[in-house]
Design a protein around this motif. Sequence first.
Motif: not given
Length: 524
Positions: A230-259
């Motif tokens: 659990i502690a390890q997962t929380n640590a990785y979760g923090e890293v993932i959250g920071k990457a998501a904040e820095k990241g970007n998408n440059l195309v519009n993905y289809t909302d209703e397309n689950r993939l």
Amino acid sequence: MHHFNTTTMKRRNFLRIGSLGLPVMLNGIPVAAMCQNSWSELLSNNDKVLVLIQLSGGNDGLNTFLPMSQYDKLAKVRSNIIIPKNQLIKTPTHGFHPSLALIKSIYDNGKMGILQSVGYPNQNRSHFRSTDIWTTGSSAEEVITTGWLGRYFELEHPTYPEDYPNNQDTDPFAVTLGSLVSNTCQGTVANFSLAVKNPNRPSELTESGGENLYSNLTYGQHLKFLKTNIAQTNAYGEVIGKAAEKGNNLVNYTDENRLSQQLKNVALMISGGLATKVYAVNLGGFDTHAAQVLDGEPTQGEHAELLTTLSQATTEFMDDLRQLGLEERVLTMTFSEFGRRIQSNDSFGTDHGSAAPLMLFGSCVRQGFIGDEPEIPNVVDIQDGVAMQYDFRDVYGSVLMDWFGAKKQEVKDILFEDFRYVSLLNDCSTTGTTSIFADEPFQVDHFPNPFTRQLQIEFESKEEWITLSIFDEVGKQVSVLVNERKQAGRHRVTFNAQRLPAGNYYYHLLGENGRRITKLVVKI
């Protein structure tokens, strides 16, 4: 390395059950905590990413890419589902399903490879067992509890999950988009993959329970292991959250397309600088026993909808990677537990079969169709599936070698001793570890055909290790005729089939450089 001890099994079951009142959740979904990865030293300095798209249920390859040389034979046994020729999107050799128009554009741009007839000897047609075989990289006769990528991760990280993350390995080794981790990344003790639904909201897991719970040795060991993860997962979760904040998408993905939404998050994490090497996503629904097509409208139905979803999502993802400047770093590969049978059923569908095509996407893939077109018998039995041409473990091993820089002996240790390299990638500016081999088809003849008792097979080879096997119509290996080093020259081998029933048989000829051919012979 494939053995699994009792303590490990108990730990895995404990994590899976999550029944001690601990809220084992990430982003509001159950999480199987991170497990260890093993990369070679070369891989540590390698920025390549592998994205796995699992097509769950068994994709019908003969309705995805129709071999035009076999179209008339297919029309006889698939009259209620086959797509008319004039509605296919054609290449010189194949017809793409009309729902794959967007993917065909990727193909035309030289960023798609299609490996034909991928499977394994002695095909198992159970969803559960065949999926297990594909995710673990085992043979049909062997049960392995670790995943093929988990074993690779474990080469360099044998102590995981102890002391992870650390200063050197700060990011998750693998990420699965969804609520369950991918079995491809299962290690001996834990899974190397973290299950993530939304990287923008990685909530913390609670470490509940007092130290007095450790008084019971067995229970205490399990609880301590869980709290560590659990502690390890929380640590990785923090890293993932920071990457998501820095990241970007440059195309519009289809909302209703689950993939699309899964791949959108993959692009977001990669662009945000996450050093994760493997991402696993899933598209289910390919078990098309009924309503694969609509009555009288073969271009419509469940399979058409699934291929539209796949085509749209993959195209959006590839376009996003291109605009982000990431396309040379990312290799995307599909897999499905089996194909469908050659003959359709009366419910406008298909039943569990054998081999199927495997798709590769990226700017460094070997473009086009790789291998021979599936050969359809003149007389198709109800049990007939597409004969295997490439063993999926050869595909996995070749990806490990060319994309991640694994050594051939490492691949043999991870997968199987009879590994044969398959040329899947082209040399491109950032793939310094890529090694290119040309496929040279064997010159091979067989006679008589059809035959009654004996079949003569003649082939020419270089001085190399040769394997020649015979398979029946459902993919069972019935005989190994040659498995030895041969001198250069022409060779003749006799297949004695007196005790075998009449039916369709295939031979599979392999050399050291992945050269192979599958042909149909008929015993009467």
